[in-house]
Design an enzyme around this catalytic site. Structure first.
Site, PDB file in Angstrom:
ATOM      1  N   ARG A  22      -1.751   4.274 -15.430  1.00 37.18           N
ATOM      2  CA  ARG A  22      -2.870   4.157 -14.495  1.00 37.18           C
ATOM      3  C   ARG A  22      -4.207   4.321 -15.228  1.00 37.18           C
ATOM      4  O   ARG A  22      -5.194   3.642 -14.940  1.00 37.18           O
ATOM      5  CB  ARG A  22      -2.753   5.207 -13.400  1.00 37.18           C
ATOM      6  CG  ARG A  22      -1.940   4.927 -12.105  1.00 37.18           C
ATOM      7  CD  ARG A  22      -1.285   3.781 -11.981  1.00 37.18           C
ATOM      8  NE  ARG A  22      -0.782   3.152 -10.785  1.00 37.18           N
ATOM      9  CZ  ARG A  22      -0.533   3.597  -9.555  1.00 37.18           C
ATOM     10  NH1 ARG A  22      -0.787   4.817  -9.204  1.00 37.18           N
ATOM     11  NH2 ARG A  22      -0.019   2.819  -8.640  1.00 37.18           N
ATOM     12  N   CYS A  59       0.856  -1.190   0.000  1.00 32.12           N
ATOM     13  CA  CYS A  59       0.000   0.000   0.000  1.00 32.12           C
ATOM     14  C   CYS A  59       0.888   1.235   0.000  1.00 32.12           C
ATOM     15  O   CYS A  59       2.050   1.174   0.418  1.00 32.12           O
ATOM     16  CB  CYS A  59      -0.859  -0.043   1.266  1.00 32.12           C
ATOM     17  SG  CYS A  59      -1.729   1.480   1.652  1.00 32.12           S
ATOM     18  N   HIS A  71      -0.180  -4.337   5.934  1.00 30.10           N
ATOM     19  CA  HIS A  71      -1.532  -4.568   6.459  1.00 30.10           C
ATOM     20  C   HIS A  71      -2.490  -5.168   5.434  1.00 30.10           C
ATOM     21  O   HIS A  71      -3.627  -5.456   5.770  1.00 30.10           O
ATOM     22  CB  HIS A  71      -2.115  -3.263   7.015  1.00 30.10           C
ATOM     23  CG  HIS A  71      -2.156  -2.162   6.002  1.00 30.10           C
ATOM     24  ND1 HIS A  71      -1.098  -1.337   5.765  1.00 30.10           N
ATOM     25  CD2 HIS A  71      -3.130  -1.789   5.155  1.00 30.10           C
ATOM     26  CE1 HIS A  71      -1.409  -0.479   4.806  1.00 30.10           C
ATOM     27  NE2 HIS A  71      -2.629  -0.737   4.415  1.00 30.10           N
ATOM     28  N   CYS A 119     -14.043   4.417  15.594  1.00 33.46           N
ATOM     29  CA  CYS A 119     -13.416   4.263  16.918  1.00 33.46           C
ATOM     30  C   CYS A 119     -12.392   5.370  17.171  1.00 33.46           C
ATOM     31  O   CYS A 119     -11.637   5.756  16.285  1.00 33.46           O
ATOM     32  CB  CYS A 119     -12.727   2.902  16.993  1.00 33.46           C
ATOM     33  SG  CYS A 119     -11.812   2.653  18.529  1.00 33.46           S
ATOM     34  N   GLY A 174      -8.757  10.266  -0.855  1.00 30.77           N
ATOM     35  CA  GLY A 174      -7.339  10.553  -1.097  1.00 30.77           C
ATOM     36  C   GLY A 174      -6.746  11.381   0.031  1.00 30.77           C
ATOM     37  O   GLY A 174      -7.377  12.325   0.512  1.00 30.77           O
ATOM     38  N   ILE A 175      -5.552  11.011   0.457  1.00 30.38           N
ATOM     39  CA  ILE A 175      -4.906  11.685   1.593  1.00 30.38           C
ATOM     40  C   ILE A 175      -3.829  12.625   1.058  1.00 30.38           C
ATOM     41  O   ILE A 175      -2.819  12.167   0.505  1.00 30.38           O
ATOM     42  CB  ILE A 175      -4.291  10.656   2.556  1.00 30.38           C
ATOM     43  CG1 ILE A 175      -5.387   9.709   3.068  1.00 30.38           C
ATOM     44  CG2 ILE A 175      -3.596  11.363   3.720  1.00 30.38           C
ATOM     45  CD1 ILE A 175      -4.878   8.557   3.902  1.00 30.38           C
ATOM     46  N   HIS A 234       5.325   5.253   2.545  1.00 29.68           N
ATOM     47  CA  HIS A 234       5.603   6.345   3.488  1.00 29.68           C
ATOM     48  C   HIS A 234       6.459   5.842   4.652  1.00 29.68           C
ATOM     49  O   HIS A 234       7.375   6.528   5.107  1.00 29.68           O
ATOM     50  CB  HIS A 234       4.297   6.940   4.038  1.00 29.68           C
ATOM     51  CG  HIS A 234       3.490   7.666   3.012  1.00 29.68           C
ATOM     52  ND1 HIS A 234       3.902   8.864   2.467  1.00 29.68           N
ATOM     53  CD2 HIS A 234       2.313   7.381   2.425  1.00 29.68           C
ATOM     54  CE1 HIS A 234       3.002   9.278   1.583  1.00 29.68           C
ATOM     55  NE2 HIS A 234       2.020   8.387   1.539  1.00 29.68           N
ATOM     56  N   CYS A 258     -15.270   2.768  23.337  1.00 29.56           N
ATOM     57  CA  CYS A 258     -15.623   4.177  23.102  1.00 29.56           C
ATOM     58  C   CYS A 258     -17.087   4.235  22.633  1.00 29.56           C
ATOM     59  O   CYS A 258     -17.694   3.219  22.315  1.00 29.56           O
ATOM     60  CB  CYS A 258     -14.687   4.816  22.081  1.00 29.56           C
ATOM     61  SG  CYS A 258     -14.934   4.289  20.382  1.00 29.56           S
ATOM     62  N   THR A 294       0.816   3.510   2.038  1.00 27.47           N
ATOM     63  CA  THR A 294       1.235   3.722   3.433  1.00 27.47           C
ATOM     64  C   THR A 294       2.597   3.064   3.695  1.00 27.47           C
ATOM     65  O   THR A 294       3.440   3.618   4.401  1.00 27.47           O
ATOM     66  CB  THR A 294       0.185   3.107   4.382  1.00 27.47           C
ATOM     67  OG1 THR A 294      -1.070   3.703   4.089  1.00 27.47           O
ATOM     68  CG2 THR A 294       0.526   3.336   5.841  1.00 27.47           C
TER      69      THR A 294
HETATM   70  P1  NAD Z   1      -1.997   5.987  -5.540  1.00 24.70           P
HETATM   71  O1  NAD Z   1      -1.036   6.977  -5.000  1.00 24.70           O
HETATM   72  O2  NAD Z   1      -1.476   4.753  -6.184  1.00 24.70           O
HETATM   73  O3  NAD Z   1      -2.964   6.720  -6.598  1.00 24.70           O
HETATM   74  C1  NAD Z   1      -3.170   8.092  -6.660  1.00 24.70           C
HETATM   75  C2  NAD Z   1      -3.266   8.471  -8.129  1.00 24.70           C
HETATM   76  O4  NAD Z   1      -3.570   9.865  -8.229  1.00 24.70           O
HETATM   77  C3  NAD Z   1      -1.947   8.233  -8.876  1.00 24.70           C
HETATM   78  O5  NAD Z   1      -2.169   7.350  -9.973  1.00 24.70           O
HETATM   79  C4  NAD Z   1      -1.564   9.641  -9.328  1.00 24.70           C
HETATM   80  O6  NAD Z   1      -0.909   9.656 -10.591  1.00 24.70           O
HETATM   81  C5  NAD Z   1      -2.922  10.330  -9.376  1.00 24.70           C
HETATM   82  N1  NAD Z   1      -2.861  11.794  -9.435  1.00 24.70           N
HETATM   83  C6  NAD Z   1      -1.859  12.617  -9.045  1.00 24.70           C
HETATM   84  N2  NAD Z   1      -2.162  13.896  -9.376  1.00 24.70           N
HETATM   85  C7  NAD Z   1      -3.370  13.886  -9.989  1.00 24.70           C
HETATM   86  C8  NAD Z   1      -4.205  14.890 -10.548  1.00 24.70           C
HETATM   87  N3  NAD Z   1      -3.858  16.190 -10.539  1.00 24.70           N
HETATM   88  N4  NAD Z   1      -5.389  14.514 -11.086  1.00 24.70           N
HETATM   89  C9  NAD Z   1      -5.760  13.208 -11.089  1.00 24.70           C
HETATM   90  N5  NAD Z   1      -5.000  12.210 -10.573  1.00 24.70           N
HETATM   91  C10 NAD Z   1      -3.829  12.553 -10.033  1.00 24.70           C
HETATM   92  O7  NAD Z   1      -2.967   5.630  -4.352  1.00 24.70           O
HETATM   93  P2  NAD Z   1      -4.074   4.490  -4.097  1.00 24.70           P
HETATM   94  O8  NAD Z   1      -3.436   3.344  -3.399  1.00 24.70           O
HETATM   95  O9  NAD Z   1      -4.888   4.227  -5.311  1.00 24.70           O
HETATM   96  O10 NAD Z   1      -4.915   5.294  -3.008  1.00 24.70           O
HETATM   97  C11 NAD Z   1      -5.645   6.432  -3.407  1.00 24.70           C
HETATM   98  C12 NAD Z   1      -5.602   7.523  -2.352  1.00 24.70           C
HETATM   99  O11 NAD Z   1      -6.316   7.117  -1.196  1.00 24.70           O
HETATM  100  C13 NAD Z   1      -4.197   7.878  -1.841  1.00 24.70           C
HETATM  101  O12 NAD Z   1      -4.147   9.281  -1.600  1.00 24.70           O
HETATM  102  C14 NAD Z   1      -4.097   7.125  -0.547  1.00 24.70           C
HETATM  103  O13 NAD Z   1      -3.187   7.736   0.350  1.00 24.70           O
HETATM  104  C15 NAD Z   1      -5.505   7.237  -0.045  1.00 24.70           C
HETATM  105  N6  NAD Z   1      -5.966   6.193   0.891  1.00 24.70           N
HETATM  106  C16 NAD Z   1      -6.879   6.579   1.805  1.00 24.70           C
HETATM  107  C17 NAD Z   1      -7.419   5.645   2.671  1.00 24.70           C
HETATM  108  C18 NAD Z   1      -8.443   6.072   3.654  1.00 24.70           C
HETATM  109  O14 NAD Z   1      -8.825   5.258   4.499  1.00 24.70           O
HETATM  110  N7  NAD Z   1      -8.939   7.294   3.558  1.00 24.70           N
HETATM  111  C19 NAD Z   1      -7.012   4.303   2.600  1.00 24.70           C
HETATM  112  C20 NAD Z   1      -6.090   3.931   1.621  1.00 24.70           C
HETATM  113  C21 NAD Z   1      -5.571   4.886   0.757  1.00 24.70           C
HETATM  114 ZN    ZN Z   2     -13.528   2.401  20.054  1.00 22.73          ZN
END
Ligand code: NAD
Ligand code: ZN
Length: 340
Positions: A200, A38, A63, A107, A263-264, A43, A96, A40
């Protein structure tokens, strides 16, 4: 046993011999078979500010996993040795208010497998039985290994009613591409996905997107007009973590549109809140998966024709994890598996 460990507070990950985890009364021991990498994990490997402030070292990482139950704690009921298992990596506190109200995914005190408690990039993983998801027979080992991110995509795509609606997904990473497949499967009208990475976008096209848009070369508005869309997207799914993508999404939404945000971003972002106010947009943050409603929904969709198997593009032996991480870093991949 072997494990990929963040053993020093500096960039890198190391394959090491570590002690077998001990199995508590309410736990199961899983012989890990396949894991998936992932963002993560990248990072944590890079040891960026988020990782440095979150991960206690040493920590076994990872994970996204599947394997086989090989031992049950004394108080475990309803599971058995030999079952194929995946699992919810958010371990919730149980006491909680949200946990007690049955909203485990909200949680306040959760710990994360491979983040704040020992992870799955190892020969064995101990998981509370309450977090185990027995893998139904119709799900392959490869897809079982990516149920965690498929769950993120499912949670996001089911956040709002997409039936008959026009959907914009920003970010065609593995999770964005899976959200495309789900939106198609459950009856969206048009599904449009943006990215800046042609590889992608091809993956997302294979998942059934009506249009894939490289926003570094193509104007999203021209694609909308080409589809005969005059008012904007009904449903948005932000899956890139990019500020530009998020603003482009808000700009392209219809009045009363609904936006699920997964997206984070790497830090605080600037958003045009005027779009939110004057269009009356609804924004919903999405974290993790609904425990376990999301898991049952995705398993059912995989049984009724949802097919994300082509998103697993690379498989490596766990010993070759450095190569696997290099592929993930390149962005020229879907999901990348490590086999244990
Ligand atoms: P990833 O980083 O593989 O995919 C992100 C995509 O966004 C990449 O293909 C990248 O080229 C593209 N991107 C960059 N700039 C862009 C733009 N201007 N316009 C459109 N696309 C653009 O990540 P992933 O594994 O597919 O996960 C997606 C997102 O979700 C990540 O930000 C990740 O950190 C987040 N995430 C969040 C949770 C949560 O629980 N909220 C869980 C898992 C992942
Ligand atoms: Zn809890």
């Amino acid at each position: 046993m072997r494990a990929i460990v963040k053993s020093k507070a500096e960039p890198g990950l190391w394959m090491e011999e570590v002690a077998m985890p001990s199995v508590g009364l309410h736990d199961v021991l899983i012989r890990v078979r396949k894991t998936s990498i992932c963002g993560t994990d990248l990072h944590i490997r890079a040891w960026d500010p988020w990782a440095a402030s979150t991960i206690p070292v040493p920590m076994v990482v990872g994970h996204e996993f599947m394997g086989e139950i090989v031992e049950l704690g004394g108080d475990v009921e309803g599971l058995s040795v030999g079952m194929r298992a995946a699992g919810e990596g958010h371990i919730t506190c149980g006491h909680c208010r949200n946990c007690r109200a049955g909203r485990r995914n909200f949680c306040h005190n959760h710990t994360g497998v491979g983040v704040t408690r020992p992870g799955a990039f190892a020969d064995y993983l101990v998981l509370p039985a309450a977090n185990v998801f027995p893998v139904p027979d119709h799900i392959s080992d490869d897809v079982a290994a990516v149920l965690d991110p498929l769950g993120n995509a499912t949670h996001t795509a089911l956040a709002f009613d997409v039936v008959g609606e026009d959907v914009l997904v920003t970010g065609a990473g593995p999770i964005g591409a899976m959200a495309v497949a789900i939106s198609r499967h459950i009856g969206a009208r048009f599904v449009v996905v943006t990215d800046v990475n042609p590889y992608r976008l091809q993956l997302a096209a294979a998942m059934g997107a009506d249009r894939v848009v490289d926003v570094s070369t193509t104007d999203l508005a021209s694609v909308m007009s080409d589809l005969g869309m005059t008012e904007g997207f009904d449903i948005g799914m932000e899956m890139s973590g990019s500020e530009n993508a998020f603003n482009q999404l808000l700009d392209a939404m219809n009045h009363a549109g609904r936006v699920a945000v997964l997206g984070i971003p790497p830090g605080p972002v600037r958003l045009d809140v005027n779009d939110v106010i004057f269009k009356g947009l609804t924004l919903k943050g999405i974290y993790g998966r609904q425990i376990f409603e999301t898991w049952y929904k995705m398993a059912a969709m995989l049984q009724s024709g949802l097919d994300v198997s082509s998103l697993v593009t690379h498989r490596f032996d766990a010993a070759d994890f450095e190569q696997a991480f290099a592929v993930v870093s390149s962005g020229l991949c879907g999901k990348v598996l490590l086999e244990w």
